[in-house]
Design a protein around this motif. Structure first.
Motif, PDB file in Angstrom:
ATOM      1  N   LYS A  96       0.823  -1.205   0.000  1.00 21.30           N
ATOM      2  CA  LYS A  96       0.000   0.000   0.000  1.00 21.30           C
ATOM      3  C   LYS A  96       0.862   1.261   0.000  1.00 21.30           C
ATOM      4  O   LYS A  96       1.907   1.313   0.631  1.00 21.30           O
ATOM      5  CB  LYS A  96      -0.922   0.019   1.218  1.00 21.30           C
ATOM      6  CG  LYS A  96      -2.003  -1.055   1.196  1.00 21.30           C
ATOM      7  CD  LYS A  96      -2.902  -0.924   2.414  1.00 21.30           C
ATOM      8  CE  LYS A  96      -4.010  -1.969   2.396  1.00 21.30           C
ATOM      9  NZ  LYS A  96      -4.900  -1.851   3.579  1.00 21.30           N
ATOM     10  N   GLY A  97       0.358   2.271  -0.697  1.00 22.03           N
ATOM     11  CA  GLY A  97       1.079   3.531  -0.761  1.00 22.03           C
ATOM     12  C   GLY A  97       0.864   4.413   0.443  1.00 22.03           C
ATOM     13  O   GLY A  97       1.628   5.350   0.674  1.00 22.03           O
ATOM     14  N   ILE A  98      -0.186   4.143   1.224  1.00 19.64           N
ATOM     15  CA  ILE A  98      -0.501   4.970   2.392  1.00 19.64           C
ATOM     16  C   ILE A  98      -0.406   4.108   3.649  1.00 19.64           C
ATOM     17  O   ILE A  98      -1.085   3.087   3.755  1.00 19.64           O
ATOM     18  CB  ILE A  98      -1.914   5.583   2.285  1.00 19.64           C
ATOM     19  CG1 ILE A  98      -2.069   6.352   0.966  1.00 19.64           C
ATOM     20  CG2 ILE A  98      -2.178   6.518   3.465  1.00 19.64           C
ATOM     21  CD1 ILE A  98      -3.488   6.865   0.719  1.00 19.64           C
ATOM     22  N   ASP A  99       0.440   4.519   4.574  1.00 15.50           N
ATOM     23  CA  ASP A  99       0.584   3.829   5.858  1.00 15.50           C
ATOM     24  C   ASP A  99      -0.185   4.627   6.904  1.00 15.50           C
ATOM     25  O   ASP A  99      -0.172   5.866   6.881  1.00 15.50           O
ATOM     26  CB  ASP A  99       2.058   3.735   6.235  1.00 15.50           C
ATOM     27  CG  ASP A  99       2.317   2.733   7.348  1.00 15.50           C
ATOM     28  OD1 ASP A  99       1.378   2.012   7.734  1.00 15.50           O
ATOM     29  OD2 ASP A  99       3.463   2.672   7.835  1.00 15.50           O
ATOM     30  N   CYS A 100      -0.848   3.934   7.825  1.00 14.78           N
ATOM     31  CA  CYS A 100      -1.771   4.605   8.741  1.00 14.78           C
ATOM     32  C   CYS A 100      -1.532   4.222  10.194  1.00 14.78           C
ATOM     33  O   CYS A 100      -0.891   3.219  10.501  1.00 14.78           O
ATOM     34  CB  CYS A 100      -3.218   4.265   8.375  1.00 14.78           C
ATOM     35  SG  CYS A 100      -3.665   4.672   6.677  1.00 14.78           S
ATOM     36  N   ILE A 109      -8.427   7.499  12.286  1.00 15.19           N
ATOM     37  CA  ILE A 109      -7.252   7.010  11.570  1.00 15.19           C
ATOM     38  C   ILE A 109      -6.538   8.194  10.924  1.00 15.19           C
ATOM     39  O   ILE A 109      -7.184   9.128  10.440  1.00 15.19           O
ATOM     40  CB  ILE A 109      -7.672   5.963  10.509  1.00 15.19           C
ATOM     41  CG1 ILE A 109      -6.459   5.371   9.804  1.00 15.19           C
ATOM     42  CG2 ILE A 109      -8.648   6.552   9.503  1.00 15.19           C
ATOM     43  CD1 ILE A 109      -6.807   4.201   8.893  1.00 15.19           C
ATOM     44  N   TRP A 110      -5.197   8.170  10.969  1.00 15.53           N
ATOM     45  CA  TRP A 110      -4.390   9.199  10.313  1.00 15.53           C
ATOM     46  C   TRP A 110      -3.330   8.515   9.455  1.00 15.53           C
ATOM     47  O   TRP A 110      -2.939   7.380   9.710  1.00 15.53           O
ATOM     48  CB  TRP A 110      -3.673  10.092  11.325  1.00 15.53           C
ATOM     49  CG  TRP A 110      -4.542  10.872  12.237  1.00 15.53           C
ATOM     50  CD1 TRP A 110      -5.100  12.104  12.019  1.00 15.53           C
ATOM     51  CD2 TRP A 110      -4.947  10.492  13.558  1.00 15.53           C
ATOM     52  NE1 TRP A 110      -5.824  12.507  13.112  1.00 15.53           N
ATOM     53  CE2 TRP A 110      -5.749  11.539  14.072  1.00 15.53           C
ATOM     54  CE3 TRP A 110      -4.714   9.371  14.362  1.00 15.53           C
ATOM     55  CZ2 TRP A 110      -6.315  11.489  15.342  1.00 15.53           C
ATOM     56  CZ3 TRP A 110      -5.283   9.317  15.621  1.00 15.53           C
ATOM     57  CH2 TRP A 110      -6.069  10.369  16.096  1.00 15.53           C
ATOM     58  N   ALA A 111      -2.843   9.228   8.463  1.00 11.00           N
ATOM     59  CA  ALA A 111      -1.747   8.726   7.637  1.00 11.00           C
ATOM     60  C   ALA A 111      -0.419   9.122   8.266  1.00 11.00           C
ATOM     61  O   ALA A 111      -0.236  10.275   8.668  1.00 11.00           O
ATOM     62  CB  ALA A 111      -1.848   9.288   6.226  1.00 11.00           C
TER      63      ALA A 111
END
Length: 242
Positions: A96-100, A109-111
């Motif tokens: 995934k390109g976005i880690d949270c 939830i935040w990136a």
């Protein structure tokens, strides 16, 4: 900070030795009960395995997820593989390109970081050296095969980036660069670009699919804010699971 940087260099040396030295890799695998490789190792599966071996050796650094800068990492640092981003604590997701990161009660939830790897070239646009537009995750025509495409949804990483914008929390940006100096054998490397603020979010129709995608405008924070501890978030789940 300097101890972390030294530990990061050692972790990277270990990772790259495991990648290049099959005998060493098999010896460490055997010592930790992971079994031997079957067939020719390649792709993301190989790098997930290598990262796990580095963890077995106790060499992972910055093992708790957090928003903001990462101890021992400077803006401009380069890395050869996605697995290296994981073992140093920059980005925990292999695919995934976005880690949270999520709150303890799971309500928000935040990136923490994004990797701009070029998968969405047709809808990711660089405005300047310090500003770019990032395409949200999901429903990528290049990776959906024969699956019928749908509109992107405001869930997961897309929701996280939206919350970063609302709560004014920065996100780490890592970019993939092709055909530049000191690359890996595939001809690319990942470079940590620093902390960026999500300034704006909108939906638009992607021309090649006719489906809605989310777009995020990101602007780089000023130099004096790149290493500030003020961005840390309390009462969150910091554990990494790889």
């Amino acid at each position: 900070w300097y101890e972390c940087r030294s530990a990061i260099k050692e972790a990277l040396r270990c990772y790259r030795r495991l990648l290049s030295d099959k005998d060493y890799r098999e010896s460490i695998s055997k010592d930790h009960g992971m079994g031997l490789e079957r067939g020719k190792p390649s792709g993301i599966g190989q790098h997930m395995r290598l990262a796990k071996l580095v963890r077995c050796l106790g060499k992972w650094v910055n093992t708790a997820k957090q928003i903001g800068c990462v101890a021992g990492i400077e803006v401009g640092d380069g890395f050869h593989w996605r697995g290296e981003l994981c073992i140093v604590g920059l980005h925990s997701e292999f695919r995934k390109g976005i880690d949270c990161i999520t709150s303890l009660n799971g309500s928000k939830i935040w990136a923490t970081s994004i990797v701009d790897s070029g998968r969405y070239d047709s809808c990711t646009r660089k405005v300047s050296s310090d500003e770019f537009t990032y395409c949200g995750e999901g429903e990528n025509p290049s990776f959906c095969g024969f699956k019928k495409l749908k509109d992107q949804k405001l869930v997961g990483g897309n929701r996280a980036l939206m919350n970063n914008m609302i709560d004014r929390k920065p996100v780490r940006v890592i970019r993939r660069f092709d055909n530049i100096g000191n690359t890996n054998e595939s001809g690319y490397k990942f470079v940590y670009e620093g902390l960026y603020q999500v300034n704006h979010c909108w939906k638009e129709i992607r021309m090649d699919s006719g489906k809605y995608v989310y777009k995020f405008n990101l602007v780089k924070l000023e130099d004096h804010l790149q290493y500030e501890p003020q961005w840390k978030v309390n009462n969150v789940r910091t554990r990494r699971y790889h």
